[in-house]
Design a protein around this motif. Structure first.
Motif, PDB file in Angstrom:
ATOM      1  N   GLY A  55      15.951 -36.178  45.588  1.00  0.00           N
ATOM      2  CA  GLY A  55      14.962 -35.261  45.069  1.00  0.00           C
ATOM      3  C   GLY A  55      14.361 -34.346  46.127  1.00  0.00           C
ATOM      4  O   GLY A  55      14.002 -34.779  47.218  1.00  0.00           O
ATOM      5  N   LYS A  56      14.272 -33.059  45.788  1.00  0.00           N
ATOM      6  CA  LYS A  56      13.697 -32.056  46.680  1.00  0.00           C
ATOM      7  C   LYS A  56      12.564 -31.332  45.962  1.00  0.00           C
ATOM      8  O   LYS A  56      12.491 -31.315  44.732  1.00  0.00           O
ATOM      9  N   ALA A  57      11.664 -30.728  46.712  1.00  0.00           N
ATOM     10  CA  ALA A  57      10.532 -30.024  46.124  1.00  0.00           C
ATOM     11  C   ALA A  57      11.022 -28.889  45.228  1.00  0.00           C
ATOM     12  O   ALA A  57      11.922 -28.129  45.594  1.00  0.00           O
ATOM     13  N   SER A  58      10.417 -28.766  44.054  1.00  0.00           N
ATOM     14  CA  SER A  58      10.829 -27.750  43.102  1.00  0.00           C
ATOM     15  C   SER A  58      10.175 -26.406  43.407  1.00  0.00           C
ATOM     16  O   SER A  58       9.019 -26.339  43.843  1.00  0.00           O
ATOM     17  N   THR A  59      10.910 -25.328  43.152  1.00  0.00           N
ATOM     18  CA  THR A  59      10.373 -23.980  43.299  1.00  0.00           C
ATOM     19  C   THR A  59       9.920 -23.413  41.952  1.00  0.00           C
ATOM     20  O   THR A  59       9.543 -22.237  41.878  1.00  0.00           O
ATOM     21  N   TRP A  60       9.975 -24.235  40.901  1.00  0.00           N
ATOM     22  CA  TRP A  60       9.526 -23.784  39.590  1.00  0.00           C
ATOM     23  C   TRP A  60       8.034 -23.481  39.633  1.00  0.00           C
ATOM     24  O   TRP A  60       7.246 -24.211  40.239  1.00  0.00           O
ATOM     25  N   ASP A  61       7.628 -22.385  38.985  1.00  0.00           N
ATOM     26  CA  ASP A  61       6.247 -21.919  39.002  1.00  0.00           C
ATOM     27  C   ASP A  61       5.766 -21.798  37.553  1.00  0.00           C
ATOM     28  O   ASP A  61       6.485 -21.252  36.710  1.00  0.00           O
ATOM     29  N   PRO A  62       4.554 -22.286  37.224  1.00  0.00           N
ATOM     30  CA  PRO A  62       4.083 -22.188  35.838  1.00  0.00           C
ATOM     31  C   PRO A  62       3.765 -20.776  35.373  1.00  0.00           C
ATOM     32  O   PRO A  62       3.533 -20.554  34.179  1.00  0.00           O
ATOM     33  N   LEU A  95      -2.581 -26.453  29.213  1.00  0.00           N
ATOM     34  CA  LEU A  95      -3.411 -25.782  28.229  1.00  0.00           C
ATOM     35  C   LEU A  95      -3.819 -26.810  27.178  1.00  0.00           C
ATOM     36  O   LEU A  95      -2.959 -27.414  26.529  1.00  0.00           O
ATOM     37  N   LYS A  96      -5.113 -27.020  27.030  1.00  0.00           N
ATOM     38  CA  LYS A  96      -5.599 -27.987  26.046  1.00  0.00           C
ATOM     39  C   LYS A  96      -5.445 -27.425  24.643  1.00  0.00           C
ATOM     40  O   LYS A  96      -5.256 -26.217  24.454  1.00  0.00           O
ATOM     41  N   PRO A  97      -5.498 -28.287  23.615  1.00  0.00           N
ATOM     42  CA  PRO A  97      -5.207 -27.834  22.251  1.00  0.00           C
ATOM     43  C   PRO A  97      -6.053 -26.641  21.824  1.00  0.00           C
ATOM     44  O   PRO A  97      -7.264 -26.591  22.063  1.00  0.00           O
ATOM     45  N   LEU A  98      -5.372 -25.680  21.186  1.00  0.00           N
ATOM     46  CA  LEU A  98      -6.068 -24.508  20.655  1.00  0.00           C
ATOM     47  C   LEU A  98      -5.243 -23.908  19.524  1.00  0.00           C
ATOM     48  O   LEU A  98      -4.046 -24.154  19.390  1.00  0.00           O
ATOM     49  N   ASP A  99      -5.921 -23.095  18.709  1.00  0.00           N
ATOM     50  CA  ASP A  99      -5.250 -22.329  17.660  1.00  0.00           C
ATOM     51  C   ASP A  99      -4.747 -21.030  18.281  1.00  0.00           C
ATOM     52  O   ASP A  99      -5.528 -20.255  18.837  1.00  0.00           O
ATOM     53  N   ALA A 100      -3.446 -20.808  18.183  1.00  0.00           N
ATOM     54  CA  ALA A 100      -2.799 -19.718  18.916  1.00  0.00           C
ATOM     55  C   ALA A 100      -2.378 -18.581  17.992  1.00  0.00           C
ATOM     56  O   ALA A 100      -2.334 -18.732  16.759  1.00  0.00           O
ATOM     57  N   VAL A 101      -2.060 -17.449  18.593  1.00  0.00           N
ATOM     58  CA  VAL A 101      -1.486 -16.316  17.864  1.00  0.00           C
ATOM     59  C   VAL A 101      -0.238 -16.789  17.126  1.00  0.00           C
ATOM     60  O   VAL A 101       0.585 -17.530  17.680  1.00  0.00           O
ATOM     61  N   GLY A 102      -0.095 -16.392  15.871  1.00  0.00           N
ATOM     62  CA  GLY A 102       1.041 -16.829  15.070  1.00  0.00           C
ATOM     63  C   GLY A 102       0.698 -17.942  14.107  1.00  0.00           C
ATOM     64  O   GLY A 102       1.570 -18.445  13.398  1.00  0.00           O
ATOM     65  N   PHE A 108      -0.167 -27.609  25.934  1.00  0.00           N
ATOM     66  CA  PHE A 108       0.838 -27.685  26.988  1.00  0.00           C
ATOM     67  C   PHE A 108       0.411 -28.731  28.016  1.00  0.00           C
ATOM     68  O   PHE A 108      -0.766 -28.797  28.391  1.00  0.00           O
ATOM     69  N   PHE A 109       1.391 -29.500  28.513  1.00  0.00           N
ATOM     70  CA  PHE A 109       1.114 -30.565  29.474  1.00  0.00           C
ATOM     71  C   PHE A 109       2.392 -30.849  30.254  1.00  0.00           C
ATOM     72  O   PHE A 109       3.467 -30.315  29.938  1.00  0.00           O
ATOM     73  N   LEU A 116       7.213 -28.805  32.100  1.00  0.00           N
ATOM     74  CA  LEU A 116       6.190 -28.341  31.178  1.00  0.00           C
ATOM     75  C   LEU A 116       6.664 -28.552  29.739  1.00  0.00           C
ATOM     76  O   LEU A 116       7.761 -28.132  29.362  1.00  0.00           O
ATOM     77  N   LEU A 117       5.814 -29.206  28.946  1.00  0.00           N
ATOM     78  CA  LEU A 117       6.109 -29.513  27.548  1.00  0.00           C
ATOM     79  C   LEU A 117       5.049 -28.880  26.655  1.00  0.00           C
ATOM     80  O   LEU A 117       3.883 -28.756  27.041  1.00  0.00           O
ATOM     81  N   GLU A 118       5.460 -28.507  25.452  1.00  0.00           N
ATOM     82  CA  GLU A 118       4.538 -27.955  24.460  1.00  0.00           C
ATOM     83  C   GLU A 118       4.639 -28.762  23.175  1.00  0.00           C
ATOM     84  O   GLU A 118       5.737 -29.144  22.753  1.00  0.00           O
ATOM     85  N   LEU A 119       3.508 -29.011  22.540  1.00  0.00           N
ATOM     86  CA  LEU A 119       3.474 -29.531  21.179  1.00  0.00           C
ATOM     87  C   LEU A 119       3.017 -28.412  20.257  1.00  0.00           C
ATOM     88  O   LEU A 119       2.060 -27.687  20.570  1.00  0.00           O
ATOM     89  N   VAL A 120       3.704 -28.265  19.114  1.00  0.00           N
ATOM     90  CA  VAL A 120       3.415 -27.198  18.158  1.00  0.00           C
ATOM     91  C   VAL A 120       3.174 -27.804  16.788  1.00  0.00           C
ATOM     92  O   VAL A 120       3.983 -28.588  16.291  1.00  0.00           O
ATOM     93  N   GLU A 121       2.062 -27.423  16.178  1.00  0.00           N
ATOM     94  CA  GLU A 121       1.728 -27.831  14.818  1.00  0.00           C
ATOM     95  C   GLU A 121       1.746 -26.604  13.917  1.00  0.00           C
ATOM     96  O   GLU A 121       1.082 -25.607  14.210  1.00  0.00           O
ATOM     97  N   GLY A 122       2.526 -26.669  12.841  1.00  0.00           N
ATOM     98  CA  GLY A 122       2.593 -25.560  11.900  1.00  0.00           C
ATOM     99  C   GLY A 122       3.785 -24.660  12.147  1.00  0.00           C
ATOM    100  O   GLY A 122       4.497 -24.773  13.148  1.00  0.00           O
ATOM    101  N   ASP A 123       4.010 -23.744  11.215  1.00  0.00           N
ATOM    102  CA  ASP A 123       5.109 -22.781  11.300  1.00  0.00           C
ATOM    103  C   ASP A 123       4.599 -21.452  11.839  1.00  0.00           C
ATOM    104  O   ASP A 123       3.558 -20.960  11.405  1.00  0.00           O
TER     105      ASP A 123
END
Length: 267
Positions: A55-62, A95-102, A108-109, A116-123
């Motif tokens: 394992g090496k340090a990741s260069t991924w940026d949020p 990003l803590k739970p919120l009602d988003a555009v759409g 996000f956590f 980075l993972l996202e949970l989505v509720e609704g269509d």
């Protein structure tokens, strides 16, 4: 064609399995080994690939202005109970739970390896419906009983070019969502596979920058598609071939697209 699996590098297989199994109700397939593990996410699987001492340090940026992989999205019946479970376990939130555009509720956590993972509720209520049949098929799936794989998000330089790149693999634009609250000129285009799975494509008016993937860094590595296709010529013309043996994914042809996403296709 559909999304078969997503590949995530982990520094600790046992820790990663516990995270996805205990906090996100993923189901272990077979047994975990020192080489990795597979978990069921209803419509796709998560393949955990062990890194160990490599394992090496990741260069991924949020910052989503970095092109390539952005996050893995899971559809849930309700976001808040899962968010409470994650918070109680000390999981870091982006990003803590919120009602988003759409018209969706999201959070996000990060997993233990920084994915980075996202949970989505609704269509999603698209600003522009581009394929009514695909949108109807997505909504017909309904709320899941446990978290279900929904999408992989990526930032690209050009949405039209990305759409043409993935068209030979069966992806079609189903809808788009403007993000007027974002001063960077943010738009999402949703490329739906012919089977389960979506590529959520981010574009910006602001300048983006490329990150080349790292095979030995923790976190997301690749999205793997099911079903062989008769010809990959239309896709491979716009992608570079990858060193097939270094991910240890037997039976796959691996490609890296112009925005740095690794895609595996069954041969």
């Amino acid at each position: 064609m559909a999304v078969r699996s997503v590949v995530v590098n982990t520094l600790d297989v046992e820790r990663a399995v516990a995270f996805y199994r205990d906090l996100l109700d993923a189901r272990l397939i077979g047994e975990a080994t020192r080489h990795g593990a597979d978990l069921d996410l209803v419509t796709a699987t998560l393949h955990l690939r062990a890194l160990g001492a490599r394992g090496k340090a990741s260069t991924w940026d949020p910052d989503d202005l970095q092109r390539g992989f952005r996050h893995i999205g899971l559809k849930v019946d309700r976001v808040d109970p899962y968010a409470e479970r994650l918070a109680d376990a000390g999981v870091p939130f982006h990003l803590k739970p919120l009602d988003a555009v759409g018209g969706v509720r999201i959070t996000f956590f990060y997993d233990p390896d920084g994915t980075l993972l996202e949970l989505v509720e609704g269509d999603v209520q698209y600003s522009d419906v581009l394929d009514a049949e695909a949108v109807a098929a997505e909504r017909a799936l309904g709320p899941p009983e446990r978290p279900r794989f929904d999408h992989v998000a990526l930032t690209v330089a050009d949405a039209q070019a990305a759409g043409e790149r993935y068209r030979p693999l069966g992806f079609r634009p189903a809808g788009a969502l403007e993000q007027p609250q974002d001063s960077r000129g943010f738009r999402i285009t949703y490329l739906h596979a012919s089977g389960p799975g979506v590529l959520e494509v981010f574009t910006y008016s602001a300048q983006t920058h490329l990150r080349r993937p790292q095979l030995e860094a923790p976190g997301f590595q690749a999205v793997v598609l099911t079903e062989s296709v008769e010809s990959l010529d239309g896709f491979t013309e716009m992608c570079g071939s990858w060193e097939l043996d270094r991910l240890g994914l037997d039976g796959l042809a691996l490609y890296i697209d112009d925005d740095g996403l690794i895609v595996g296709v069954e041969r």
